[in-house]
Each structure stands twice: as structure tokens, then as C-alpha cells.
Design an enzyme around this catalytic site. Structure first.
Site, PDB file in Angstrom:
ATOM      1  N   ARG A  50       7.528  -4.800   0.348  1.00  0.00           N
ATOM      2  CA  ARG A  50       6.849  -4.449  -0.904  1.00  0.00           C
ATOM      3  C   ARG A  50       5.349  -4.450  -0.667  1.00  0.00           C
ATOM      4  O   ARG A  50       4.658  -5.413  -0.995  1.00  0.00           O
ATOM      5  CB  ARG A  50       7.222  -5.452  -1.985  1.00  0.00           C
ATOM      6  CG  ARG A  50       8.697  -5.378  -2.354  1.00  0.00           C
ATOM      7  CD  ARG A  50       9.046  -6.457  -3.354  1.00  0.00           C
ATOM      8  NE  ARG A  50      10.491  -6.512  -3.544  1.00  0.00           N
ATOM      9  CZ  ARG A  50      11.170  -7.619  -3.793  1.00  0.00           C
ATOM     10  NH1 ARG A  50      10.538  -8.777  -3.897  1.00  0.00           N
ATOM     11  NH2 ARG A  50      12.478  -7.573  -3.962  1.00  0.00           N
ATOM     12  N   ASP A  52       1.410  -3.839  -0.910  1.00  0.00           N
ATOM     13  CA  ASP A  52       0.474  -3.926  -2.045  1.00  0.00           C
ATOM     14  C   ASP A  52      -0.205  -2.595  -2.346  1.00  0.00           C
ATOM     15  O   ASP A  52      -0.193  -1.681  -1.519  1.00  0.00           O
ATOM     16  CB  ASP A  52      -0.642  -4.913  -1.692  1.00  0.00           C
ATOM     17  CG  ASP A  52      -0.278  -6.325  -2.073  1.00  0.00           C
ATOM     18  OD1 ASP A  52       0.650  -6.512  -2.867  1.00  0.00           O
ATOM     19  OD2 ASP A  52      -0.945  -7.239  -1.547  1.00  0.00           O
ATOM     20  N   ARG A 197      -3.457  -9.708   5.669  1.00  0.00           N
ATOM     21  CA  ARG A 197      -4.821  -9.517   5.161  1.00  0.00           C
ATOM     22  C   ARG A 197      -5.642 -10.808   5.230  1.00  0.00           C
ATOM     23  O   ARG A 197      -6.853 -10.765   5.426  1.00  0.00           O
ATOM     24  CB  ARG A 197      -4.780  -8.968   3.735  1.00  0.00           C
ATOM     25  CG  ARG A 197      -4.292  -7.515   3.705  1.00  0.00           C
ATOM     26  CD  ARG A 197      -3.933  -7.056   2.323  1.00  0.00           C
ATOM     27  NE  ARG A 197      -5.076  -7.123   1.421  1.00  0.00           N
ATOM     28  CZ  ARG A 197      -4.993  -6.930   0.096  1.00  0.00           C
ATOM     29  NH1 ARG A 197      -3.830  -6.659  -0.459  1.00  0.00           N
ATOM     30  NH2 ARG A 197      -6.068  -7.012  -0.644  1.00  0.00           N
TER      31      ARG A 197
END
Lengths: 245, 245
Positions: A50, A52, A197
């Protein structure tokens, strides 16, 4: 009834991520809409990752069940004629009825691209994070090596994430410089929410000299999101490989 | 009064090319507008290469004259804060009052990128031409070698172009394959209108087997646009280097 797996590439720039949202367009919603039209029945895909809002993918995976007679490998052609040009199916194929890539052992690879120069490059702007602060790539490489192996990545997980375990195994974490482009490549058996990230944001802090490479083991041990660097912007991140192991 | 030279990078996707048009936005118009606002006087830039609609550049050059007191090398910073994000000045500097890159001996390099795979890649779509027809890169390389040297490129110039001479010297013409991306790199002392795109279109015909590598010398000799291949689409083309020789 058969199960079909799609390999999906997308430019995430104009999407609110993979998962269906009430307030914006998503990759999942586009796939459901165009698959349902193509196959003449309501289709709901189930994705492997999933991603972002703003994150890109060369090879996200999704499965769905259908009664349609169209052979699984032909669906890619029909679907690509309907999808917007920033989403393209790379492959479609029939799989076992109980197969799901999210519940199968995988090696996933992400790349995080940084454009490190005095001024931004317009043709790199959508697929990299720009910073004019010179980054020390040698130190970033030394820091990256500490992520390899099985670790508790609680410090590298967005606060408030519901997850059974924050332990993950990283197979590879490298930093390469090619002209002004610095590419962080991370592969592992799974990733926590925002993990790549936050790794990228932490490696940039090392590159700027705000952290030392040897701070990474300490940050891992502290199991505290506050200890790690900031979450690097989404547009530099791309899911680049998916292997079943 | 001083003359300032700009090195300009842009993503040509949303522009009607370099040169001012009545019917759409251009790189030249954006530079004039934002330079005039920044410097408080009417500025008209003069460009080195009038790239077509949709063509990209890492380093097009432009000069302008100004009475403003702002030092030439500072203009890049001020201008980049005003320009849209698909145009970025890479450098600004003061040059001699009679210097113009268009009238100075230069070596210019263009790259033409082809994405050659079964399906398009969304993150490559803006900066490459997609074809699913398999291209024979070896034959393209053999064909490319015939362009090197001084030749009359009339067959590789858009019909109706007003030009004193169609003779140009090509220093390098190579074809490289990196995964699904085929990159044609051409450098020369100057290029006719659409010349690189017609070279790329001709090399693609060779890659597809519709032409042989040895047809290239014949096409050059015929001095007839009809003999060469089609003009390849603009979005695959990028001006990548500009050197004064």
C-alpha cells in the site's frame, strides 16, 4: 472462478497512494474501475504494497478473482488500453486460487533517489528529492551498512502504526552516486510504515554531517521514532523489484 | 549595460517549444517575463537552440543585456525563485558584450531515448518514446556510425527549412541499450531543423528491419527527405550538453 495477479507500474505523482480513499483518486480505485468495465463484473483488487501518496512503483502486485472468460495473460492488454497513461500493467497471469503476494515470503526492493546539486533539474523533479546541501556519500554508505540484517526497526516506523512486530530483515542497503543523483537501494523481507523514507531521511542527516554513521546502531537500539531522522519526501521513493523467495 | 548568459534546463512537456508563439506558452516567454520582473526593466533573451514543442533540455543557453546592478552570477538564484518548477537556471554569468552562443563554434549533444518493451513504463513516459516492436540494437549501432563526419544532411532536414547550407559535421553518433531503454547520442557542430529526430526515426527503421545499416550512406547521398525515416516524436529528445570548441 479464477485468481489473476497483476504487476502494476505507476507514476504516483497524481495519486493519493495505492489504497482507496474517500478524498482523492488512488491506484486501487483506478484498477477496480477499469477492470470492472473490462470484465463486466465488479472487481476488487487486493494489493501487495500500500504505497503512500506520491510514491512510484515499477512492479507493485495485486490479485483479484473473476468469473470472466478472458485468459489471465490477455487482461494486461485490455486493461492498458483503458487505464490512464500514468498506470501500466506490466504483466497479468493466473495464479492459484489461494495465492496472495502479501502473505507469501518475498524480497522487496525500494530505491530512494536524491538529486544533489546547486539547482534542481526539471526532468528529475518528479522522481527524486532535491537538496542543494552537499551530501557525504562515503559516510552515507558506512551508515547504510548498519541496516543490513535482522533488526527491530521501531525507530524507523511512523508513530502510531498498528503492527504485530517491528522486527524486519534487510538483505541489502546501498548508496550509489551517479553524477548529481544519489540512489539509496534497500531490499528486505518487509517494511514498516514509512520505513524506507525514514531510513532515507536518516541517511541524509548522516550525509549532511548531522549524524555519524556509528549513530545508526544506537538509533536502532533506542526503539524510538524521535531518535531517527525525518521522513524523506514521497516523490523520491520507488518500489523497483518484487521477488518470491 | 552588461551581457549575461543563462544555462537553462527544462522539461518541455508543457511548452510549445523555446521560441515565443502567439498560441501557447514557451520557455523564451517565461524567461522574458520573470527576468523583466526580477530586474525591473524589459528583458528579451536570445536563445542558442530553438527546441521544438515537447523537447527537453539540460543546458540550453540564452543571453540578454541588462542595466540592472544585480551581479550576473546572482541572477540564477533570484530567477529560480520565480520560474515554474519545470524550468530551472543551472548557471548565470556575465560574458563579453558581443558574445552570442549561436554565433560561436560549439559542440552540441542531443540524446534520444526509446523505451523498448512490451508495455510502457509510466515513470519513463514523459522523457522517452515507447515502442513495443523489438529493435535490433546491433544494426542500429552499425547504421549510426555512418552519420559520423562531415555530410550533407539534406535528407535529414524538415522539408521547407530555409538554410544556407545543409552540410554539418557529426562528431559522435552512438546507440546504447540499458535494460529496456535505448539511448541514441548525437553530437555535432550544429543541427538542421528536426535533424536529430529524423536520425532517430531512421535508426528505429533500421532497428525494426525496415532499413539496412548500409542504406544510410545511400539516404545521405540522395539529399531527399523522403528517403529517410519518419521524424521521431519530440518527447524522446533532450539537449544534454553544450561545449564551446
Amino acid at each position: 472462478m479464477k485468481r489473476v495477479m497483476l504487476t502494476v507500474a505507476y507514476d504516483g505523482t497524481n495519486y493519493c497512494g495505492w489504497q482507496i480513499q474517500s478524498n482523492g483518486n488512488t491506484i486501487e480505485a483506478e484498477l477496480n474501475k477499469h477492470l470492472s468495465e473490462l470484465l463486466g463484473e465488479e472487481i476488487k483488487v487486493s494489493g501487495a504494497s500500500r504505497t503512500d501518496a506520491g510514491v512510484h512503483a515499477l512492479c507493485n502486485l495485486a490479485v483479484f478473482d473473476t468469473n470472466a472468460r478472458m485468459p489471465g495473460e490477455k487482461i494486461s492488454y485490455g486493461l492498458n488500453q483503458r487505464l490512464p497513461e500514468d498506470i501500466r500493467i506490466q504483466e497479468s497471469k493466473e495464479v492459484d486460487g489461494d495465492f496472495h503476494p502479501r502473505f507469501t515470503a518475498t524480497k522487496k526492493t525500494y530505491e530512494y533517489r536524491i538529486y544533489n546539486s546547486r539547482f534542481p533539474n526539471p526532468v528529475e523533479r518528479l522522481y527524486s528529492h532535491f537538496t542543494y546541501v552537499p551530501l557525504n556519500v562515503d559516510n552515507m554508505q558506512r551508515a547504510a551498512a548498519f541496516f543490513v540484517g535482522e533488526h527491530d526497526f521501531k525507530s524507523f516506523c511512523a508513530v502510531g502504526t498498528q503492527v504485530e512486530s517491528t522486527i524486519r530483515t534487510i538483505y541489502e542497503c546501498t548508496v550509489e552516486k551517479n553524477g548529481p543523483v544519489i540512489c539509496i537501494r534497500v531490499s528486505g523481507n518487509g517494511f514498516l510504515y514509512n520505513m524506507v523514507r525514514i531510513i532515507a531521511g536518516t541517511l541524509m542527516e548522516v550525509g549532511k554531517g548531522n549524524l555519524n554513521p556509528a549513530d545508526v546502531p544506537t538509533i536502532l537500539e533506542e526503539r524510538n521514532r524521535q531518535s531517527a531522522g525525518p521522513t524523506a519526501p514521497a516523490k523520491g521513493l520507488m518500489l523497483t523489484a518484487y521477488e518470491f523467495v
